[in-house]
Every structure is written in structure tokens, then in C-alpha cells.
Write a protein that holds these residues in place. Structure first.
Motif, short mmCIF file in Angstrom:
data_model
loop_
_atom_site.label_atom_id
_atom_site.label_comp_id
_atom_site.label_asym_id
_atom_site.label_seq_id
_atom_site.Cartn_x
_atom_site.Cartn_y
_atom_site.Cartn_z
N ASP A 60 0.84 -1.19 0.00
CA ASP A 60 0.00 0.00 0.00
C ASP A 60 0.88 1.24 0.00
O ASP A 60 1.49 1.59 1.01
CB ASP A 60 -0.91 -0.02 1.23
CG ASP A 60 -1.90 1.14 1.20
OD1 ASP A 60 -1.73 2.02 0.32
OD2 ASP A 60 -2.81 1.15 2.02
N LEU A 61 0.96 1.92 -1.12
CA LEU A 61 1.87 3.05 -1.25
C LEU A 61 1.51 4.21 -0.35
O LEU A 61 2.36 5.00 0.03
CB LEU A 61 1.90 3.56 -2.69
CG LEU A 61 2.51 2.64 -3.74
CD1 LEU A 61 2.59 3.36 -5.06
CD2 LEU A 61 3.88 2.18 -3.30
N SER A 62 0.23 4.32 0.02
CA SER A 62 -0.15 5.47 0.82
C SER A 62 0.30 5.32 2.26
O SER A 62 0.29 6.29 3.01
CB SER A 62 -1.66 5.69 0.73
OG SER A 62 -2.33 4.46 0.75
N LYS A 63 0.72 4.13 2.66
CA LYS A 63 1.13 3.95 4.06
C LYS A 63 2.63 3.80 4.20
O LYS A 63 3.16 3.81 5.31
CB LYS A 63 0.46 2.68 4.62
CG LYS A 63 -1.05 2.80 4.68
CD LYS A 63 -1.60 2.10 5.92
CE LYS A 63 -3.11 2.23 5.95
NZ LYS A 63 -3.76 1.34 4.95
N ILE A 64 3.32 3.66 3.10
CA ILE A 64 4.74 3.32 3.15
C ILE A 64 5.55 4.56 3.57
O ILE A 64 5.14 5.68 3.33
CB ILE A 64 5.14 2.82 1.74
CG1 ILE A 64 6.17 1.73 1.82
CG2 ILE A 64 5.61 3.93 0.87
CD1 ILE A 64 6.24 0.98 0.52
N SER A 65 6.70 4.35 4.24
CA SER A 65 7.51 5.49 4.69
C SER A 65 8.28 6.09 3.51
O SER A 65 8.56 5.39 2.54
CB SER A 65 8.50 5.02 5.74
OG SER A 65 9.53 4.31 5.13
N PRO A 66 8.62 7.39 3.64
CA PRO A 66 9.28 8.05 2.51
C PRO A 66 10.57 7.33 2.07
O PRO A 66 10.84 7.21 0.88
CB PRO A 66 9.61 9.45 3.05
CG PRO A 66 8.62 9.67 4.12
CD PRO A 66 8.33 8.33 4.71
N GLY A 67 11.35 6.86 3.03
CA GLY A 67 12.59 6.19 2.68
C GLY A 67 12.35 4.92 1.88
O GLY A 67 12.99 4.65 0.87
#
Ligand SMILES: Nc1ncnc2c1ncn2[C@@H]1O[C@H](COP(=O)(O)OP(=O)(O)OP(=O)(O)O)[C@@H](O)[C@H]1O
Ligand SMILES: Nc1ncnc2c1ncn2[C@@H]1O[C@H](COP(=O)(O)OP(=O)(O)O)[C@@H](O)[C@H]1O
Ligand code: SF4
Ligand code: SF4
Ligand SMILES: [Mg+2]
Ligand SMILES: [Mg+2]
Lengths: 330, 399, 354
Positions: A85-92
Motif C-alpha cells: 500500500d503506497l499510501s502507508k509506506i515510509s518516505p525512505g
């Protein structure tokens, strides 16, 4: 051979994606007005296929493409890419995932940094993500360039020496060099001449065949979309109006907007005169779209219910979804 | 040191055939250009030129405009760009002439030459003639008309619709003010009130629903399609006999494009004028045009009626263009594509300009530039494939 | 990345012995080269370049040559004997009651304000320093000061403007308000007051005054650079190639240093070049007023100050060799930097592209 391995799973799932832009940043009133650039759209793309996204200018195609790649924050919804889920993933983490999903831009002039030689434009991120071992870096870049129809001596040249078509090839090479799975193509042809467009379409098709890429192909040119896509989504004012297999959409368009869109495409044959549906009225402002069905101000079969209720996107045949009150909503 | 290289010439055959100019070359070129430019500018700035000098006779009285062997060059610091290099075609009364071609092939420059709007001082008409028959029956030789006289012809008898409707409308004036100005400038005996009436009438004619409201709006308040309509209304307000539409729908969506094309066609019928429609979209041409001119790198490579061009294209470039546009039929196989790209406009070859991209190129094609060959009273193409006198036995055998 | 994917990537390179030859023996026209070419096309910028090169050679190589040939130093005093015989004639009555004539023939010795001669090309000044030599040393200090000041200004401007542009929001608001405050201060009066204050503080040695001076000019001047950088970055952030850099997932540091900064350079180079002339003028003004470079050291401004009419008209009227050359050098330097700056701006301007 890559293609043989493709299974039926979906590489990308977009669920209720929303992206609103506030109209003015220094608004005093509390309930600010928003441009609903993308307003609750959902779709899935199968691995190794191409989905075409069409619609008028300003209807939110680019915004949808950028939201999927998380190039800006989204207002709501979910983007599931390859099970994550890209909306929950951390920026790094997101940064490390970026090579897998690439983008090809509309404007071949502003999408290449003017102060970098071509080899560096293509190779910068390859080095940073260590796509190939250092020793093979050079030959890898040259191989990618050859795949994209660029001559090896262009390696040291700068973008200003290239024509639009060649620049678009560089842009494609930059994306392809990262060995992506999924590429968003935001009107990659609209700035090019007809004879060059065909070269680029062929290049994109060849690359897809060879490496099994999945494309989200954004365009307003329906003939190109028909040629390159497997499935098609038709957007209007931020919403999905009709979606389905290419064949079904082109042979049996159901939504009045799709019908108008298809009939508006000029045909390259002086003897065929289309029975054209000319839409009257202009596109309403996306800041306050019409109530109910957003298309009703220009729709010729508009009914009383259309102003009251927003039509739901419903499946009528297998793999063919439409949002219109002309068809039963239950 | 790298810096010093800018003074030196270095060209490596085979690997790098691009021409790079040294500083000295550029100085020399710009000196020569200045001389040429001065000469042409003086010609244009003359005052009190007797009318006989620029009045002429049309070859065919049915034509509104006749281009004959037009050459328009740009004298830039890096060399002379031959944007229009020997173009001849006619615009008959009441017909739509479509001009197609790749970007940079000289479509716009051809039409700007007719208006004497080529970007001076670098751009100059150096040879050929453009004959134009005005409303009053006089025929002007546009290439010789002095500047002050041209102001009167332009805008009144010929009007132009540009590609980008936003940049051709002045953002600080209301739509109405801009439209009235055009009317007042070109029509004698107009009062501000009658000009306003005229403008509103024109806005209604182009299908704007509430013309009074639009009349007092600013350009940025309108959508792209509306602005293009305003442009068309403006172009129509002086009863032109010829409308030049330079890519009028390229910046618009297909649905809006359909509206505008429909409108242009209706209007042509109403005013019985002629339209020069410039576009790169073959579909638009097929729909709108009666006659088609195909340009490539500043030259006409093929011209004919729409049917001739679309049903029996002759030139390999035209054939390639037709094939490279995807249509419902070509779905699954690879698209046909013309390889390569347009040659550098400064260093045009002496032979056929299409040689490097042509898939049917032959040895004779390396000879001088092919002449136009006639296929029917209206259909011409410039290609050695059809020149029997020039084909050697070898090439014929290959066919 | 999984093994499978890596294999796929490797499949590109499996026959890497066929790498095409990549000899760099063809012309590459880099953007820098294009700029240089356009720069050299303008006669004015070449004139500017020649002027500045002259001033540089004059001030940095000149002293070495002078030192080697004549051995003149910056503050060497030349007491020049001028062989004007002075005859004094007097009459007096001797004890004997007769009138005697008295003749005295003497030579004047200490002459500082020597006229131009073979040894002293431009003569010597009121303190007996060789003017020609001091012009060189004065140029040295002016150029060094202006380069250091511009370097500092640009550095501070890039950092603060860059922060404001890249991060936006409150960082931007804060920095830009500080910039606004600085930008509305009157430059010259404040500089004068501060310099006067510094020179009146006795604990600060006179030689150090110049460092404070540079700090002040920097403090007043960074705001322009910051504005330029911020504006550029705001513009560049919207460019599609910045978005492309984000999609390829390169790190922020690389994005800033490889994509943003190089593209702001043209504007910065132009503004810095144009700024150099300005700093030289400020330095000269302060030195003229005696607030800049302290006395025994040479400075163009203080050399002109010798002609200050408030200290008498004599030098202004009779000794143009003392102040005119310094004035000419200031004009040449400032004009030279302006010409180069304008030439660079035209060369960088994308509208000049064909
Ligand atoms: N940064 C932004 N700030 C405010 N509004 C925006 C922004 N970007 C896009 N919009 C608005 O969002 C809507 C959708 O824009 P988007 O660029 O996605 O359209 P599009 O379908 O890609 O159009 P085109 O075919 O012209 O590229 C438009 O109304 C646009 O004005
Ligand atoms: N103002 C100008 N200065 C120099 N060259 C120009 C100018 N305007 C057009 N050209 C050149 O003339 C050629 C034809 O341009 P144009 O007629 O605008 O093409 P199009 O067919 O796309 O309308 C191009 O090579 C272009 O670079
Ligand atoms: S819902 Fe109503 S207004 Fe909307 S497209 Fe269908 S018929 Fe037209
Ligand atoms: S003349 Fe020759 S090269 Fe040119 S288009 Fe015809 S066949 Fe091709
Ligand atoms: Mg877009
Ligand atoms: Mg054009």
C-alpha cells in the motif's frame, strides 16, 4: 519469454483515490473551496497490460497518474502497488521502491535537465540504486540506449541538441534503465509529429513485449489509445465515467460522453462522414461541478434523476463498467 | 583547454557529421545577413509607391490567392533557414485548402508571408510572388506592397486565427473592447454603438450563448474553446474573403475541436469565403478540406484534391503519413513508421529532402531535387518514382 | 530487488564484450560551451574581459615586477631631492658701516610631491610614496575585498534563499521577512555609521578595520542573492525534470546538488559579476571618507581623497597625477565588471538561443 510468465494477478489497484487542490491558499473562510481534480476513482491493472486513460484536458488524468506514483500527497484512498500500500509506506522505503514505477512525461523539452549529458540523465539513478554492478554500468546504459533507438555517441551530448522525438526516447530510456515494472505515460506523444509518434508507439510496444512492462497510458488521442491499450478508462471532471476492455468500449460505448468522444475523432477518409454528436456547452468549472451526474450540463439524454443522484459506476457486461442513469442502477 | 575550442573548427567524418560553426563563421554570417536584411527592409519601408508597381493580374480569376515559387528565408546567425523554398499553389474562391506537414516544415511561414507578418528583420521574402484578389476587384502583388498599404489589406480582407487563443487575445482588455477595435479600424463609417452591435452579432454567429455577457468579460475568464470562438468571431467581423486558420484546434480537446470545425464549415458557407486551414492532423484535413497541400521541409511534395491525396497518395512521405496514424483497422500489428527525422533546416541536402527517410529511395534520387509530376489536372507530386524519363533501366528492374 | 529481477537486469549486459567504442573524439557542445560562444560573440563583453584582465595583471603581477626591477614597496618613502638652486640675496650693513651684499646659494632637499619622471612614472604623493606602485597595491586590496565579499554574500544568499525556496511554508516566510527588513535599510548611511563607529573603537587595530568592513558589506548585500535563489528554486521546482528526478528516486541531496543548484548558477554568476563592481565602489567610497582601508595601506579611494578640496585646492589643481589614475582605474574596473555581467546575462538568456 517474460510474457509467458505473466499470471493473472493485478500489479496495481487503485481504490477510491481522491486528490483535491485548495482553490486559494490564503482563503479566510473556514470551508475552503476545492478543485476536485481526482474524485473517487478506482481501477485495477493487470500485469503486463496497458490501461488507457482518456478524457478532456483538465479532467484530472495527469493528477491521477501523479497520485498513483505518490509524486504528491493524496487526499484520500489507497494505491496498492505489487501488494504494497503506497499510501502507508515510509518516505525512505518509497524512495527505494521508486525504480519499479516510472513515468514518461508529456513535454520532452522541460522533462530533461538541460545541464546534464544524456548518459548521466539516463544513468544517474541507475548508479544510485545500484541496478547493475559498477563494472557493467557503462555497457548497461549503452545497451538501454540502443534498445531505445539512441546511438552510443549521444552518451556525452546534451539535451538541447536533440529533436522532440529523440528527447522522448531519452525520457523513455531513463525510465526503462531502472528496470521498472510499471510505467505511467502522461501524453508522451502529444508534443510530437505524426510520423515521430508512430516511432515512439512502436518503441513502447516493443519494450513492453520484451520486458513485460505494465503501462498506464494517459492521452486524449483516442486512436492512439485504441491502438496501444488493453483496457480503457474514460474520465470526466475527476470521475471515471466508463471503464472496460478496449473492444467493448469502442464497439459498444454506453456512456453518452464516451459516445460523443468517439464520434468527435476526425476520420482520415474524406468519403466517410461521421454522424457526429456535437456537444453543446463548455466544460463546467471543476471547482463546483454540477450536482448529480457531472456530465448532465452537456448530456443530450439528461433526465430529471441525473441532477439529483450521482450515478454509480456499475458493471453491465463482463469487464465493462458505466456510470449513467440510462442504465439500471440497482 | 576546452574553452579555446570554440574558436577552432573540428569535424570528424563518419562519427559526427553535425556542422558546428566557429565564432569567426558566425561573425561572417551575421555581417552578410545584415547587408541582405537592410536591402529588403528598405524595399518595404518605401513611401508613396505608385499603385501600378504592386497591382497585377491573377492567372485564374477564380482564385483568391496564388502563391508562385515563394521563397521565404530567415537570415539567422547560424545560417540561412530556407523555411519556404519554392512553394506554388492556389486558393480558389469558396474552397478550403488544407496544408499539412510536420512541425517546422514552413506551414505557418507560408501563411505569414501572405500577411507580410514574417518575423522581421531576420525573416524576408526573397523570391516569388503572392497574388491576392481583394474585395474591390484589384489584384495585389503582396511581395511588393509597401508596409503602410499592407496595414489596410491585412485584417479587413484577410483574417487570421492562431493556434493559441490565449496569447492572441490581449489579457488586459475586455473581449468587447478588442472586437470593437477591429471593426472600427477596418470599417468606414462605424460608430462605437454600431461596432458593438456588430461584435455581439458576430459572437452570436459563432455560437456563443449569451453574447452580451461574454462581450464584457476578460479573456482569462473564458475556456479554451470559447476563446477560440471569440478569435473566430473577431476574424469574421470585417467580412473577410479569406480566413487563414493556423492550427485552430491543436490546443483544444476533440469534443471542442469538433465544435470549432463544424463552426468553421458553417461560416464558410455563410460568407462564401475561402479558408486556408493549416494543421498536422490528417483527420481534420480529410474532414474539412477540398484541396490538400502536403509540405515537407519547406517544399510542396504533393498537392491535389482530398480524394486524390487520401485515396491514391503518390509521394512516399504522404503514403507513410497515412499509414502511420493508428486507426481501428491496424490494431494488432506494428504501426508503420517513417524512420529518422527531418534534416537540419540550415544544411539542406541538394537532392530529395526525404531521401534519408524514404524506404523507396533509388540512385536517381541523389540527383537534383525532383520536379513536380502531374497525375491529373489537380494532382501533383515531386518524386522520382513517377518520373519515367529519369528512371534508368536498373531502377525500373528493381521496382 | 530479488534475484530474478537482478538477472533480468543482467540480461542486458551478458554480451558486454560488444560494447561500442566510446571514444570521446567528437565535439560535444555543452551548455557551458554554448554560453561561452555567445559571450565571445559580443564585442562589449570582450572589451569588459580585456579591461578586467588588465586590471588583474596590473594589480597582482605588477607589484612583483616592480619589486623585482626597482624594488619599490607599497609604503616606501622617497625623499626626492629636487635640484632647484635657491639664491638668497640680502643686504646688510656691516660693523664697518658699509653695505654688503649677501648671496646664499642653497638646494631644497625634501620634496615629496615629485612630478612624473623616469624613476617615478606617476610621481610621488604627499607622503613620498610612489603613486604607480601604490595604484597596483590599491587594486590588489580592492579586488580581494570585492571577491571575498561577493563570495560570502553569494554563499549566505544561496544557503538562506535555498532553504526558503526548497522548504517553503514557514521557513520561507521567516527568511523572506528578514530579507525584507534588510532590503529596506538604507545601505550607504548605515555603512558609514558602522565604519565610523568601528574606527572610533580604539581596541580594534586599524589593520583589522577592513575585515569588519567586509562583514558589513556582506551583511547588507546577501539579500539580493537570497531573493534570486529563492525565485529560481521556486521556478525550477515546477519543471518536469525535477519531478522526473523524484520518480527515479534519487536522494534529496543529489536532487539539490545535481539538478537544482547547477540550474540556478547562471543567474547567480550574472548577479555576482555585476555585484563585484558595486562592492569596489563602496570600498572606494569608504576609503575616500577615510573609513575604509587605513592609512599607510594603499587604496584607490584614499588616493583620490588626497585631492579632497576641503584640504586645499592645491592637489586638485596642480597634481592631477596623484588622483586621476586612481579614478580611471576605478572606472575601468567597474565598467569592465558591468560589461562582463551584461555579456554573461545575454549569453545565458535562453531567448538568445536560436
Ligand atoms: N497544482 C495544482 N493546483 C491547483 N489545481 C491544480 C493543480 N494541478 C492541477 N490542478 C487542477 O486539477 C484539474 C486536473 O488537472 P490535470 O492536470 O490532472 O488535468 P489533465 O487531465 O491531465 O489535463 P491535460 O489533458 O490538459 O493534461 C484541473 O482543473 C487543474 O486546474
Ligand atoms: N522567427 C524565426 N526565426 C528563425 N527561424 C524561424 C522563425 N520562425 C520560423 N522559423 C523557422 O522556419 C521553419 C518553418 O517554421 P513554421 O512555418 O513555423 O513551421 P510549421 O510548419 O510548424 O508552422 C522552421 O525551421 C523554423 O525554425
Ligand atoms: S447520468 Fe444522466 S446526465 Fe449523466 S450521462 Fe447519464 S443520462 Fe447523461
Ligand atoms: S524522390 Fe526518391 S527519395 Fe525522394 S521521395 Fe521519391 S523515391 Fe523517395
Ligand atoms: Mg495532463
Ligand atoms: Mg506553425
Amino acid at each position: 519469454m517474460e510474457k509467458a510468465k505473466i499470471d493473472n494477478d493485478y500489479i496495481l489497484e487503485v481504490k477510491n483515490l481522491k486528490k483535491y487542490y485548495p482553490v486559494s491558499r490564503f482563503s479566510i473562510s473556514k470551508n475552503r473551496a476545492y478543485v476536485k481534480a481526482v474524485d473517487d476513482i478506482s481501477f485495477k491493472i493487470k500485469r503486463g497490460t496497458t490501461m488507457g486513460l482518456v478524457g478532456e484536458s483538465g479532467c484530472g488524468k495527469t493528477t491521477a497518474g501523479r497520485s498513483i506514483l505518490r509524486l504528491h500527497d493524496i487526499t484520500g484512498g489507497q494505491v496498492v502497488f505489487d501488494g504494497k500500500d503506497l499510501s502507508k509506506i515510509s518516505p525512505g522505503k518509497l524512495r527505494r521502491m521508486r525504480p519499479q514505477m516510472q513515468m514518461i512525461f508529456q513535454d520532452p523539452y522541460s522533462s530533461l535537465s538541460p545541464r546534464m549529458p544524456v548518459g548521466e540523465i539516463i544513468g544517474e539513478a541507475v548508479r544510485e540504486h545500484r541496478i547493475v554492478p559498477k563494472s557493467q554500468y557503462r555497457s548497461y546504459i549503452l545497451k538501454v540506449m540502443r534498445d531505445c533507438g539512441l546511438q552510443p555517441q549521444y552518451f556525452y551530448r546534451y539535451p538541447h541538441e536533440f529533436s522532440g522525438g529523440q528527447r522522448q526516447r531519452i525520457s523513455i530510456a531513463r525510465a526503462v534503465a531502472l528496470n521498472p515494472k510499471f510505467i505511467v505515460c502522461d501524453e508522451p506523444l502529444s508534443a510530437l509529429d505524426v510520423s515521430i509518434q508512430a516511432q515512439i508507439i512502436n518503441l513502447m510496444k516493443d519494450l513492453q513485449e520484451q520486458y513485460g512492462y505494465t503501462y498506464l497510458f494517459i492521452s486524449h488521442d483516442l486512436s492512439v489509445v485504441e491502438y496501444i491499450s488493453d483496457t480503457i478508462g474514460v474520465m470526466y471532471l475527476g470521475s471515471m465515467m466508463e471503464m472496460g476492455d478496449k473492444k467493448r468500449i469502442f464497439e459498444n460505448p454506453m456512456h453518452p460522453y464516451t459516445k460523443a468522444l468517439l464520434s468527435a475523432v476526425p476520420i482520415s477518409d474524406p468519403d466517410v462522414k461521421m454522424n457526429r454528436i456535437i456537444l453543446s456547452g463548455d466544460i463546467p468549472s471543476p471547482v463546483n461541478p454540477p450536482s448529480g451526474c457531472k456530465f448532465r450540463t452537456r448530456c443530450q439524454s439528461c433526465m430529471e434523476v441525473c441532477a439529483r443522484k450521482v450515478p454509480k459506476l456499475k458493471e453491465y457486461e463482463e469487464g465493462h463498467m458505466v456510470a449513467c442513469h440510462l442504465y439500471s442502477q440497482d | 583547454m576546452g574553452l579555446l575550442n570554440i574558436f577552432k573548427r573540428k569535424k570528424i567524418e563518419g562519427i559526427d557529421n553535425t556542422m558546428y560553426l566557429t565564432l569567426r563563421d558566425e561573425r561572417r554570417i551575421s555581417k552578410e545577413n545584415n547587408k541582405i536584411i537592410k536591402y529588403y527592409e528598405r524595399m518595404k519601408a518605401r513611401k508613396n509607391v505608385p499603385e501600378e508597381e504592386y497591382l497585377t493580374q491573377m492567372r485564374d480569376p477564380n482564385n483568391v490567392v496564388e502563391f508562385e515559387n515563394l521563397h521565404t528565408y530567415f537570415f539567422t546567425d547560424v545560417g540561412t533557414v530556407k523555411s519556404v523554398n519554392g512553394v506554388s499553389f492556389d486558393v480558389p474562391q469558396g474552397k478550403i485548402v488544407g496544408i499539412v506537414g510536420e512541425s517546422g516544415c514552413g506551414k505557418s511561414v507560408t501563411s505569414l508571408s501572405l500577411m507580410q507578418l514574417v518575423q522581421a528583420p531576420t525573416g524576408q521574402i526573397v523570391e516569388g510572388s503572392i497574388r491576392y484578389k481583394a474585395n474591390d476587384g484589384k489584384c495585389y502583388e503582396i511581395t511588393k506592397v509597401p508596409r503602410d498599404k499592407m496595414l489596410k489589406i491585412r485584417g479587413k480582407d484577410i483574417s487570421m486565427i492562431f493556434q493559441e487563443p490565449m496569447t492572441s487575445l490581449n489579457p488586459v482588455f475586455r473581449i468587447g473592447e478588442q472586437m470593437d477595435e477591429v471593426v472600427l479600424l477596418h470599417e468606414d463609417g462605424m460608430t462605437p454603438e454600431s461596432a458593438k452591435k456588430r461584435s455581439i452579432e458576430m459572437l452570436r454567429l459563432v455560437g456563443i450563448a449569451m453574447p452580451e455577457k461574454i462581450y464584457s468579460k476578460y479573456p482569462h475568464e473564458l475556456s479554451g474553446g470559447m476563446r477560440q470562438r471569440v478569435m473566430i468571431a473577431m476574424a469574421l467581423s470585417c467580412n473577410p474573403r479569406l480566413i487563414i486558420a493556423d492550427e485552430p484546434t491543436t490546443a483544444l480537446d476533440v469534443t471542442i475541436q469538433a465544435q470549432i470545425l463544424e463552426l468553421l464549415r458553417e461560416i464558410k458557407e455563410k460568407i462564401n469565403g475561402s479558408i486556408m486551414l493549416i494543421t498536422h492532423d490528417l483527420g481534420v484535413i480529410a474532414e474539412m478540406a477540398d484541396l490538400v497541400v502536403v509540405m515537407y521541409a519547406g517544399r510542396i511534395i504533393e498537392k491535389g484534391t482530398v480524394r486524390e491525396i487520401f485515396h491514391s497518395p503518390k509521394h512516399p512521405y504522404t503514403i507513410g503519413l497515412m499509414k502511420s496514424k493508428p486507426s481501428g483497422k491496424t490494431t494488432d500489428d506494428r504501426l508503420f513508421s517513417i524512420k529518422g527525422q527531418v534534416p537540419n533546416p540550415i544544411n539542406m541536402p541538394d537532392h530529395c529532402y526525404f531521401y534519408n527517410r524514404c524506404d523507396r529511395a533509388m540512385e536517381v534520387c541523389l540527383g537534383e531535387y525532383p520536379k513536380l509530376i502531374q497525375f491529373s489536372p489537380t494532382h501533383f507530386a515531386a518524386c522520382y518514382l513517377y518520373d519515367e524519363s529519369r528512371l534508368s533501366g536498373d531502377d525500373l528492374a528493381k521496382e | 530487488m530479488t534475484d530474478k529481477e537482478r538477472n533480468k537486469a543482467m540480461s542486458y549486459t551478458d554480451n558486454n564484450n560488444t560494447e561500442p567504442e566510446l571514444v570521446q573524439n567528437f565535439r560535444v557542445i555543452s551548455p557551458g560551451r554554448m554560453v561561452a560562444k555567445r559571450f565571445f560573440k559580443s564585442k562589449l563583453s570582450i572589451a569588459g574581459l580585456i579591461m578586467i584582465i588588465f586590471v588583474f595583471i596590473f594589480s597582482f603581477v605588477g607589484p612583483l615586477i616592480i619589486d623585482a626591477t626597482w624594488g619599490y614597496k607599497e609604503t616606501q618613502v622617497f625623499k626626492i631631492e629636487r635640484n632647484t638652486d635657491m639664491v638668497t640675496v640680502a643686504q646688510f650693513t656691516g660693523p664697518d658701516g658699509r653695505t654688503y651684499d649677501y648671496y646664499d646659494k642653497s638646494q631644497t632637499v625634501i620634496i615629496f610631491k615629485a612630478p612624473p619622471s623616469a624613476e617615478h612614472w606617476l610621481g610621488t604623493d604627499t607622503s613620498g610614496f610612489d603613486i604607480f606602485t601604490r595604484l597596483m597595491y590599491g587594486g590588489r586590496i580592492s579586488l580581494v575585498i570585492s571577491f571575498i565579499v561577493i563570495f560570502l554574500e553569494t554563499l549566505v544568499g544561496i544557503i538562506l534563499g535555498g532553504l526558503a525556496g526548497y522548504f517553503g511554508k514557514w521557513v520561507d516566510q521567516l527568511i523572506m521577512r528578514i530579507v525584507d527588513v534588510f532590503a529596506c535599510l538604507p545601505y550607504l548611511p548605515i555603512l558609514l555609521v558602522l565604519s565610523a563607529a568601528i574606527s572610533s573603537i580604539e581596541t580594534i587595530p586599524a589593520e583589522h578595520r577592513i575585515y569588519y568592513l567586509m562583514a558589513f558589506i556582506t551583511l547588507m548585500g546577501w539579500t539580493g542573492v537570497a531573493r534570486i535563489v529563492r525565485g529560481q528554486i521556486l521556478m525550477l521546482r515546477e519543471q518536469e525534470y525535477m519531478m522526473a528526478a523524484t520518480t527515479t528516486g534519487i536522494s534529496s541531496i543529489h536532487k539539490i546538488f545535481r539538478h537544482l543548484i547547477p540550474n540556478t548558477m547562471p543567474q547567480l554568476i550574472v548577479s555576482a559579476t555585476l555585484g563585484l563592481g558595486g562592492v569596489i565602489l563602496y570600498e572606494s567610497t569608504l576609503s575616500y571618507l577615510g573609513l575604509g582601508v587605513p592609512f599607510p595601506r594603499a587604496a584607490w579611494g584614499s588616493m583620490i581623497a588626497l585631492a579632497d578640496p576641503s584640504r586645499g585646492q592645491e592637489i586638485l589643481a596642480y597634481y592631477p597625477n596623484m588622483w586621476v589614475p586612481a579614478g580611471i582605474l576605478i572606472v575601468v574596473t567597474v565598467l569592465g565588471f558591468s560589461f562582463i555581467g551584461d555579456g554573461l546575462r545575454d549569453a545565458f538568456d535562453p531567448r538568445m538561443k536560436r
